[in-house]
Design a protein around this motif. Structure first.
Motif: not given
Length: 287
Positions: A17-25, A227-230
């Motif tokens: 979730i940290d990877d996700v947060q960093q991308f959208w930030d 990082p994630i897209g499903i």
């Protein structure tokens, strides 16, 4: 809120979730796709027009919105830069709440609401584990969010937890349509489209259709570094929703016309929106 509150190792993949947060930030929605400065009225107006034109073939589907005859406490979970907040306000819902993992997305959402003079309660939240009490909301709007989380199952259980008994939700994810389900057959068409100039502007996606890996195409739709897209087929989506909800309606939208190499007549776009959609929606009721 401490950043470590969002740490979570995913059983599905190695991203957290940290990877996700960093991308959208780093790259909130619409940033990198427009010549307008983020946070300006032109930026928000162009974003709204593009969402309605591309995701709904020019006409918003009112099926997404809950019963307007009731005074509902609404949460837009994964609000991004605030598109849905304005849409709810335009339809005269009044108790509107917004939550997102990304502080920079929330900053833009606040600026959007200020520009449109809309009153919204904001908080930074991880959709997989929010700080809201049980049975807080009458309706949860969660569009295109859970397919970006390391554990979509946890996000769906969280929506169930924070809804009141008989509360409703509208949830959408990427749809594994006939093209994605039969990618080997359609891969040559995709590469031809890429050579003809098909792609998406900005965020490193100009050559997205040249990619041979369909999972990467889905993931990269929101940015090369996403990082994630499903994507889910209907059966997978219903399984993800789980047994805590009654499914009132399932419907489909979104053909990405703006990624095509030439302009598309509205009539053709509407046909493809119905027949070749890339998003699946569900209207849910907590059991």
């Amino acid at each position: 809120m401490d950043k470590t509150d969002f740490q979570h190792e995913s059983p599905r993949n190695e991203k957290t979730i940290d990877d996700v947060q960093q991308f959208w930030d780093a790259t909130p929605l619409w940033v990198g796709e427009t010549s307008f400065a983020p946070g300006t009225l032109d930026f928000f107006e162009e974003h709204r027009t593009t969402v309605i034109d591309d995701c709904f073939a020019g006409q918003m589907d009112e099926t997404i919105f809950p019963d307007r005859s009731k005074d509902l406490k609404i949460l837009d979970l994964g609000c991004g830069i605030g598109f849905w907040l304005v849409e709810f306000a335009k339809r005269r819902y009044t108790d509107i709440n917004a939550a997102d993992l990304s502080s920079n997305s929330l900053k833009l959402a606040r600026e959007r609401c200020k520009a449109y003079e809309i009153s919204v309660n904001f908080s930074q939240q991880n959709a997989e584990s929010t700080s809201f009490d049980d049975a807080t909301f009458d309706h949860v709007n969660c569009q295109g969010v859970v397919h970006h989380t390391p554990s979509p199952e946890n996000a769906m259980r969280e929506i169930e937890r924070i809804l009141k008994p008989n509360g409703t939700a509208s949830v959408s994810v990427y749809y594994k349509n006939i093209v994605l389900r039969n990618w080997k057959t359609f891969r040559g068409v995709s590469k031809l489209l890429s050579r003809l100039g098909a792609g998406l502007r900005g965020r490193g996606r100009e050559g997205i259709y040249a990619n041979s890996d369909i999972d990467d195409i889905v993931r990269q739709y929101d940015g090369a570094d996403n990082p994630i897209g499903i994507a889910y087929d209907k059966e997978e989506f219903l399984k993800l929703i789980g047994d805590g909800f009654a499914v009132d309606d399932v419907y489909f939208h979104f053909f990405p016309a703006r990624s095509m190499p030439v302009g598309m007549p509205r009539s053709i776009h509407k046909l493809l929106d119905r027949k070749l959609p890339f998003m699946i929606y569900a209207n849910l009721r907590k059991i």
